[in-house]
Scaffold this motif. Structure first.
Motif, PDB file in Angstrom:
ATOM      1  N   THR A 156       7.923 -29.194  16.991  1.00  0.00           N
ATOM      2  CA  THR A 156       7.607 -27.822  16.598  1.00  0.00           C
ATOM      3  C   THR A 156       8.002 -27.610  15.134  1.00  0.00           C
ATOM      4  N   LYS A 157       7.417 -26.591  14.512  1.00  0.00           N
ATOM      5  CA  LYS A 157       7.690 -26.343  13.100  1.00  0.00           C
ATOM      6  C   LYS A 157       7.876 -24.854  12.837  1.00  0.00           C
ATOM      7  N   PRO A 158       8.879 -24.498  12.051  1.00  0.00           N
ATOM      8  CA  PRO A 158       9.033 -23.106  11.624  1.00  0.00           C
ATOM      9  C   PRO A 158       8.049 -22.814  10.503  1.00  0.00           C
ATOM     10  N   ARG A 159       8.005 -21.574  10.020  1.00  0.00           N
ATOM     11  CA  ARG A 159       7.045 -21.188   8.985  1.00  0.00           C
ATOM     12  C   ARG A 159       7.562 -19.967   8.231  1.00  0.00           C
ATOM     13  N   PHE A 160       7.088 -19.802   7.023  1.00  0.00           N
ATOM     14  CA  PHE A 160       7.368 -18.573   6.302  1.00  0.00           C
ATOM     15  C   PHE A 160       6.631 -17.426   6.991  1.00  0.00           C
ATOM     16  N   ALA A 161       7.256 -16.273   7.069  1.00  0.00           N
ATOM     17  CA  ALA A 161       6.552 -15.082   7.533  1.00  0.00           C
ATOM     18  C   ALA A 161       5.424 -14.790   6.552  1.00  0.00           C
ATOM     19  N   GLU A 162       4.319 -14.235   7.024  1.00  0.00           N
ATOM     20  CA  GLU A 162       3.191 -13.952   6.146  1.00  0.00           C
ATOM     21  C   GLU A 162       3.594 -13.025   5.009  1.00  0.00           C
ATOM     22  N   ASN A 163       4.496 -12.087   5.278  1.00  0.00           N
ATOM     23  CA  ASN A 163       4.919 -11.171   4.221  1.00  0.00           C
ATOM     24  C   ASN A 163       5.655 -11.900   3.096  1.00  0.00           C
ATOM     25  N   LYS A 215      13.832  -9.987   7.175  1.00  0.00           N
ATOM     26  CA  LYS A 215      12.649 -10.631   7.754  1.00  0.00           C
ATOM     27  C   LYS A 215      11.349 -10.067   7.182  1.00  0.00           C
ATOM     28  N   ALA A 216      11.389  -8.848   6.656  1.00  0.00           N
ATOM     29  CA  ALA A 216      10.174  -8.179   6.182  1.00  0.00           C
ATOM     30  C   ALA A 216       9.964  -8.282   4.676  1.00  0.00           C
ATOM     31  N   LEU A 217      10.797  -9.043   3.971  1.00  0.00           N
ATOM     32  CA  LEU A 217      10.706  -9.117   2.515  1.00  0.00           C
ATOM     33  C   LEU A 217       9.360  -9.694   2.038  1.00  0.00           C
ATOM     34  N   PRO A 218       8.861  -9.217   0.886  1.00  0.00           N
ATOM     35  CA  PRO A 218       7.568  -9.692   0.376  1.00  0.00           C
ATOM     36  C   PRO A 218       7.668 -10.952  -0.470  1.00  0.00           C
ATOM     37  N   CYS A 219       8.648 -11.800  -0.171  1.00  0.00           N
ATOM     38  CA  CYS A 219       8.889 -13.009  -0.968  1.00  0.00           C
ATOM     39  C   CYS A 219       9.912 -13.866  -0.231  1.00  0.00           C
ATOM     40  N   VAL A 220      10.124 -15.080  -0.712  1.00  0.00           N
ATOM     41  CA  VAL A 220      11.227 -15.889  -0.190  1.00  0.00           C
ATOM     42  C   VAL A 220      12.536 -15.234  -0.645  1.00  0.00           C
ATOM     43  N   PHE A 221      13.628 -15.605   0.004  1.00  0.00           N
ATOM     44  CA  PHE A 221      14.889 -14.912  -0.275  1.00  0.00           C
ATOM     45  C   PHE A 221      16.039 -15.882  -0.100  1.00  0.00           C
ATOM     46  N   ASN A 222      16.988 -15.806  -1.052  1.00  0.00           N
ATOM     47  CA  ASN A 222      18.186 -16.626  -0.970  1.00  0.00           C
ATOM     48  C   ASN A 222      19.357 -15.773  -1.477  1.00  0.00           C
ATOM     49  N   ASN A 223      19.500 -14.594  -0.848  1.00  0.00           N
ATOM     50  CA  ASN A 223      20.493 -13.566  -1.215  1.00  0.00           C
ATOM     51  C   ASN A 223      20.048 -12.699  -2.384  1.00  0.00           C
ATOM     52  N   TRP A 224      18.994 -13.117  -3.082  1.00  0.00           N
ATOM     53  CA  TRP A 224      18.603 -12.485  -4.345  1.00  0.00           C
ATOM     54  C   TRP A 224      17.128 -12.768  -4.592  1.00  0.00           C
ATOM     55  N   ALA A 225      16.362 -11.770  -4.966  1.00  0.00           N
ATOM     56  CA  ALA A 225      14.943 -11.978  -5.258  1.00  0.00           C
ATOM     57  C   ALA A 225      14.507 -10.980  -6.324  1.00  0.00           C
ATOM     58  N   VAL A 226      13.880 -11.479  -7.379  1.00  0.00           N
ATOM     59  CA  VAL A 226      13.531 -10.673  -8.545  1.00  0.00           C
ATOM     60  C   VAL A 226      12.018 -10.479  -8.648  1.00  0.00           C
ATOM     61  N   PHE A 227      11.600  -9.209  -8.832  1.00  0.00           N
ATOM     62  CA  PHE A 227      10.213  -8.871  -9.133  1.00  0.00           C
ATOM     63  C   PHE A 227      10.165  -8.196 -10.501  1.00  0.00           C
ATOM     64  N   TYR A 228       9.066  -8.434 -11.227  1.00  0.00           N
ATOM     65  CA  TYR A 228       8.855  -7.721 -12.487  1.00  0.00           C
ATOM     66  C   TYR A 228       7.361  -7.587 -12.722  1.00  0.00           C
ATOM     67  N   GLN A 229       6.947  -6.407 -13.165  1.00  0.00           N
ATOM     68  CA  GLN A 229       5.533  -6.088 -13.382  1.00  0.00           C
ATOM     69  C   GLN A 229       4.719  -6.341 -12.112  1.00  0.00           C
ATOM     70  N   GLY A 230       5.359  -6.046 -10.991  1.00  0.00           N
ATOM     71  CA  GLY A 230       4.684  -6.147  -9.703  1.00  0.00           C
ATOM     72  C   GLY A 230       4.600  -7.539  -9.117  1.00  0.00           C
ATOM     73  N   LYS A 231       5.149  -8.546  -9.820  1.00  0.00           N
ATOM     74  CA  LYS A 231       5.047  -9.935  -9.370  1.00  0.00           C
ATOM     75  C   LYS A 231       6.425 -10.521  -9.084  1.00  0.00           C
TER      76      LYS A 231
END
Length: 249
Positions: A156-163, A215-231
């Motif tokens: 079996t294999k895990p996966r990133f959530a679509e979000n 679990k609902a974050l719009p990106c991968v996460f490792n305690n910290w996640a940065v967005f700028y200019q919507g990306k």
């Protein structure tokens, strides 16, 4: 080897060194925030195993179902961190910690173990080349080059959530998601506040303080996640120079 490893428990958590490079004789807000975060996670099967020494030699993992990352799968363990630094490197401690985790997974009847990686090694992610020596392989990826590595015991294999593959948001200003898991987060948040105020740059800081938010974050996460200019930009902590370069783009 004469050295011994210990697992943090609710009983010993208050007095044990948390294996961070931060050195302070006084209570450090980042370390104490981590301690409080761990106190709740230990009840959920979270494991923090460390060398019985004041050094950075530890592994931290949890059941995937209760791991604060936007990764999905059944019956896996998720490795948050595996670190051995300084004079402790080259003594087999990383091997002992990894083998402990894999043995623990098998003893608990897990389907496998997974962790976050990237096409190019990131500074704040555990050494994926080391994990690959144990048979970890890429089982999923995001469009911007982050990888989910897994060692499967049953196919079996895990996966990133679509979000987690969305990698964008409507908010255009600097936006940072953060949790209290890493002791460095506190000072990184303060640095962002100070730097943005100096530059008069708008910013948003979003605490990830529940499993559901993680679990609902719009990106991968490792305690910290940065967005700028919507990306989405990075999971790496930023120093003042890197933050200023980003904001001048």
């Amino acid at each position: 080897m004469g050295e011994q490893f210990i697992n943090l428990t609710e009983e010993n958590l208050a007095q044990e060194h948390l294996c961070c490079i931060i050195r302070s004789k006084k209570p450090h807000p980042g370390v104490e925030a981590k301690r409080a975060w761990l106190k709740e996670r230990l009840k959920e099967g979270h494991v923090f195993r460390k060398l019985d020494a004041k050094g950075v030699v530890f592994i931290e993992y949890a059941p995937l179902e209760t791991a604060w990352v936007p990764v999905e799968g059944e019956n896996y363990l998720y490795i948050y961190c595996l670190w051995v630094t300084g004079d402790f490197k080259g003594k087999g401690y990383g091997r002992q910690l990894m083998e402990y985790c894999l043995a623990d997974a098998r003893a608990k009847g897990k389907s496998g173990v997974c962790m976050l990686g990237a096409e190019k090694q990131k500074a704040w992610l555990s050494d994926q080349a080391f994990a690959e020596k144990y048979g970890f392989e890429t089982v999923d990826a995001t469009p911007d080059g982050y990888r989910l590595l897994a060692l499967t015991f049953d196919g079996t294999k895990p996966r990133f959530a679509e979000n987690a593959k969305r990698l964008e948001m409507e908010n255009q200003e600097l936006t940072i998601y953060y949790s209290s898991q890493c002791p460095y987060i506190h000072q990184s948040v303060e640095l962002v506040r100070k730097t943005c105020q100096e530059l008069e740059a708008p910013y948003t800081l979003i605490p990830v303080d529940t499993l559901e938010k993680a679990k609902a974050l719009p990106c991968v996460f490792n305690n910290w996640a940065v967005f700028y200019q919507g990306k989405f930009v990075t999971v790496n902590l930023l120093d003042a120079a890197a933050l200023k370069r980003l904001l001048k783009k």
